[in-house]
Design a protein around this motif. Sequence first.
Motif, mmCIF file in Angstrom:
data_model
loop_
_atom_site.group_PDB
_atom_site.id
_atom_site.type_symbol
_atom_site.label_atom_id
_atom_site.label_comp_id
_atom_site.label_asym_id
_atom_site.label_seq_id
_atom_site.Cartn_x
_atom_site.Cartn_y
_atom_site.Cartn_z
ATOM 1 N N LYS A 59 101.459 32.221 93.894
ATOM 2 C CA LYS A 59 102.298 31.093 94.309
ATOM 3 C C LYS A 59 103.782 31.365 94.075
ATOM 4 O O LYS A 59 104.636 30.783 94.739
ATOM 5 C CB LYS A 59 101.848 29.835 93.573
ATOM 6 C CG LYS A 59 100.417 29.428 93.955
ATOM 7 C CD LYS A 59 99.975 28.164 93.240
ATOM 8 C CE LYS A 59 98.546 27.795 93.663
ATOM 9 N NZ LYS A 59 98.070 26.576 92.969
ATOM 10 N N ILE A 60 104.088 32.188 93.093
ATOM 11 C CA ILE A 60 105.490 32.554 92.843
ATOM 12 C C ILE A 60 105.659 34.019 93.229
ATOM 13 O O ILE A 60 105.293 34.927 92.481
ATOM 14 C CB ILE A 60 105.863 32.332 91.362
ATOM 15 C CG1 ILE A 60 105.604 30.873 90.974
ATOM 16 C CG2 ILE A 60 107.313 32.709 91.105
ATOM 17 C CD1 ILE A 60 105.797 30.587 89.498
ATOM 18 N N ASP A 61 106.179 34.244 94.406
ATOM 19 C CA ASP A 61 106.271 35.602 94.954
ATOM 20 C C ASP A 61 107.553 36.278 94.468
ATOM 21 O O ASP A 61 108.549 36.399 95.193
ATOM 22 C CB ASP A 61 106.228 35.532 96.483
ATOM 23 C CG ASP A 61 106.035 36.909 97.110
ATOM 24 O OD1 ASP A 61 105.987 37.894 96.350
ATOM 25 O OD2 ASP A 61 105.948 36.994 98.336
ATOM 26 N N LYS A 62 107.477 36.734 93.215
ATOM 27 C CA LYS A 62 108.615 37.431 92.615
ATOM 28 C C LYS A 62 108.144 38.766 92.041
ATOM 29 O O LYS A 62 106.989 38.885 91.618
ATOM 30 C CB LYS A 62 109.242 36.579 91.511
ATOM 31 C CG LYS A 62 109.928 35.317 92.027
ATOM 32 C CD LYS A 62 110.609 34.576 90.895
ATOM 33 C CE LYS A 62 111.371 33.356 91.424
ATOM 34 N NZ LYS A 62 112.063 32.631 90.315
ATOM 35 N N PRO A 63 109.009 39.773 92.008
ATOM 36 C CA PRO A 63 108.622 41.107 91.525
ATOM 37 C C PRO A 63 108.003 41.110 90.133
ATOM 38 O O PRO A 63 107.022 41.812 89.884
ATOM 39 C CB PRO A 63 109.948 41.881 91.546
ATOM 40 C CG PRO A 63 110.770 41.195 92.582
ATOM 41 C CD PRO A 63 110.399 39.750 92.501
ATOM 42 N N GLU A 64 108.548 40.315 89.229
ATOM 43 C CA GLU A 64 108.020 40.301 87.866
ATOM 44 C C GLU A 64 106.603 39.730 87.802
ATOM 45 O O GLU A 64 105.784 40.145 86.978
ATOM 46 C CB GLU A 64 108.963 39.532 86.919
ATOM 47 C CG GLU A 64 109.241 38.086 87.303
ATOM 48 C CD GLU A 64 110.469 37.924 88.180
ATOM 49 O OE1 GLU A 64 111.074 36.838 88.148
ATOM 50 O OE2 GLU A 64 110.816 38.894 88.894
ATOM 51 N N VAL A 65 106.325 38.764 88.684
ATOM 52 C CA VAL A 65 104.978 38.183 88.736
ATOM 53 C C VAL A 65 103.998 39.185 89.323
ATOM 54 O O VAL A 65 102.883 39.365 88.818
ATOM 55 C CB VAL A 65 104.975 36.879 89.574
ATOM 56 C CG1 VAL A 65 103.558 36.347 89.732
ATOM 57 C CG2 VAL A 65 105.872 35.827 88.933
ATOM 58 N N ILE A 66 104.413 39.861 90.374
ATOM 59 C CA ILE A 66 103.561 40.865 91.032
ATOM 60 C C ILE A 66 103.225 42.000 90.068
ATOM 61 O O ILE A 66 102.096 42.486 90.016
ATOM 62 C CB ILE A 66 104.246 41.400 92.305
ATOM 63 C CG1 ILE A 66 104.367 40.274 93.341
ATOM 64 C CG2 ILE A 66 103.461 42.573 92.883
ATOM 65 C CD1 ILE A 66 105.202 40.627 94.543
ATOM 66 N N LYS A 67 104.205 42.428 89.262
ATOM 67 C CA LYS A 67 103.977 43.506 88.296
ATOM 68 C C LYS A 67 102.909 43.126 87.269
ATOM 69 O O LYS A 67 102.129 43.973 86.832
ATOM 70 C CB LYS A 67 105.288 43.855 87.591
ATOM 71 C CG LYS A 67 106.233 44.677 88.455
ATOM 72 C CD LYS A 67 107.493 45.037 87.681
ATOM 73 C CE LYS A 67 108.436 45.861 88.550
ATOM 74 N NZ LYS A 67 109.687 46.221 87.819
ATOM 75 N N LYS A 68 102.884 41.868 86.895
ATOM 76 C CA LYS A 68 101.889 41.403 85.924
ATOM 77 C C LYS A 68 100.487 41.506 86.515
ATOM 78 O O LYS A 68 99.534 41.887 85.826
ATOM 79 C CB LYS A 68 102.183 39.969 85.501
ATOM 80 C CG LYS A 68 103.390 39.843 84.580
ATOM 81 C CD LYS A 68 103.608 38.397 84.156
ATOM 82 C CE LYS A 68 104.836 38.287 83.226
ATOM 83 N NZ LYS A 68 105.074 36.885 82.809
ATOM 84 N N TYR A 69 100.349 41.142 87.785
ATOM 85 C CA TYR A 69 99.042 41.265 88.455
ATOM 86 C C TYR A 69 98.626 42.727 88.553
ATOM 87 O O TYR A 69 97.478 43.083 88.297
ATOM 88 C CB TYR A 69 99.097 40.637 89.850
ATOM 89 C CG TYR A 69 98.873 39.144 89.863
ATOM 90 C CD1 TYR A 69 97.596 38.609 89.703
ATOM 91 C CD2 TYR A 69 99.940 38.260 90.041
ATOM 92 C CE1 TYR A 69 97.388 37.230 89.713
ATOM 93 C CE2 TYR A 69 99.742 36.891 90.060
ATOM 94 C CZ TYR A 69 98.476 36.371 89.894
ATOM 95 O OH TYR A 69 98.259 35.015 89.896
ATOM 96 N N GLU A 70 99.584 43.576 88.927
ATOM 97 C CA GLU A 70 99.287 45.000 89.073
ATOM 98 C C GLU A 70 98.909 45.623 87.736
ATOM 99 O O GLU A 70 98.075 46.535 87.676
ATOM 100 C CB GLU A 70 100.487 45.712 89.690
ATOM 101 C CG GLU A 70 100.702 45.335 91.151
ATOM 102 C CD GLU A 70 101.963 45.937 91.738
ATOM 103 O OE1 GLU A 70 102.801 46.436 90.949
ATOM 104 O OE2 GLU A 70 102.121 45.905 92.979
ATOM 105 N N ALA A 71 99.504 45.139 86.656
ATOM 106 C CA ALA A 71 99.174 45.642 85.321
ATOM 107 C C ALA A 71 97.737 45.286 84.937
ATOM 108 O O ALA A 71 97.113 45.974 84.119
ATOM 109 C CB ALA A 71 100.154 45.076 84.292
ATOM 110 N N ARG A 72 97.207 44.248 85.549
ATOM 111 C CA ARG A 72 95.815 43.827 85.290
ATOM 112 C C ARG A 72 94.828 44.482 86.265
ATOM 113 O O ARG A 72 93.651 44.160 86.260
ATOM 114 C CB ARG A 72 95.702 42.302 85.394
ATOM 115 C CG ARG A 72 96.439 41.547 84.300
ATOM 116 C CD ARG A 72 96.601 40.081 84.650
ATOM 117 N NE ARG A 72 95.348 39.464 85.033
ATOM 118 C CZ ARG A 72 95.269 38.315 85.704
ATOM 119 N NH1 ARG A 72 96.371 37.682 86.100
ATOM 120 N NH2 ARG A 72 94.085 37.810 86.007
#
Length: 266
Positions: A59-72
């Motif tokens: 829902k929040i399309d920001k680089p820092e949010v995407i990185k957290k998903y990728e880290a998981r």
Amino acid sequence: MKEKKAITLKTLTKSNVWDIQENDVFRMWESAERDADLKDNMRRYTDIIKSAFELEEIKIDKPEVIKKYEARGFKTGIIRIDDSTKQRIAIKKRPILRVTDLTYENIRHISAAKLIEVLDRNFGGGWESLSQSIQDIIESGFDISTTTLPQDRLHKPGGLYEKKLNDGYEVLEIAKGTWVEAIFAKEKPEIEIPKAKINAFEEFEDEEIGDEEDEDLEIEDDFKQEEEDDEFDEDKLTEESYRTTYDTDPDDLNYEAEEISDEGDF
């Protein structure tokens, strides 16, 4: 070997969804973007995908949010819902780590080596420690056999252990004191029934049902006929119904007639 057709969103099922990876989901979705019925079937497609993947809307399309998903371990991408709506999602294949992760849908999409790995991670008590439902799921996709022998006899040359390995079985050994339980697993070949045979079977079933219905009708008609024969009809009741016949000698009848005539004269 028969070449498998490419899976699309329209042909996706809760079984073959285990054959694809995260990038395949984005590829299939992109190919289906031009389909007019994509939005109408959105719920069905996502339900099937969720049976094998963790899927979340970002829902929040920001680089820092995407990185957290990728880290998981998630892969992210944008999918088009309709001409005016796009959505970024995060997706990750559900891991099969425990025996409770096994289902009838995914059991044929893992190797025997993977099954042994899953059993080894969850074990302690041996094959019989598994619930009957888990055993049934495993045996729907694998040939399973077990043996328990003293540790020094299990690997005897020419024995069951050696024969199973030569036949392509994977094996898991579980120590039980000075004894060892060996669990052998080998993938079952998939038997594909030709459509022609399926159609023939359906026609045969229809014919059988039709024959049974005809027999039931015949039995019912016979039963009705018997009932009609047994019914009492007052209109047919005449004096003939009361006639009684005796076997009598004609000479005796003449003698009786003479007696009556004499009495009449008296």
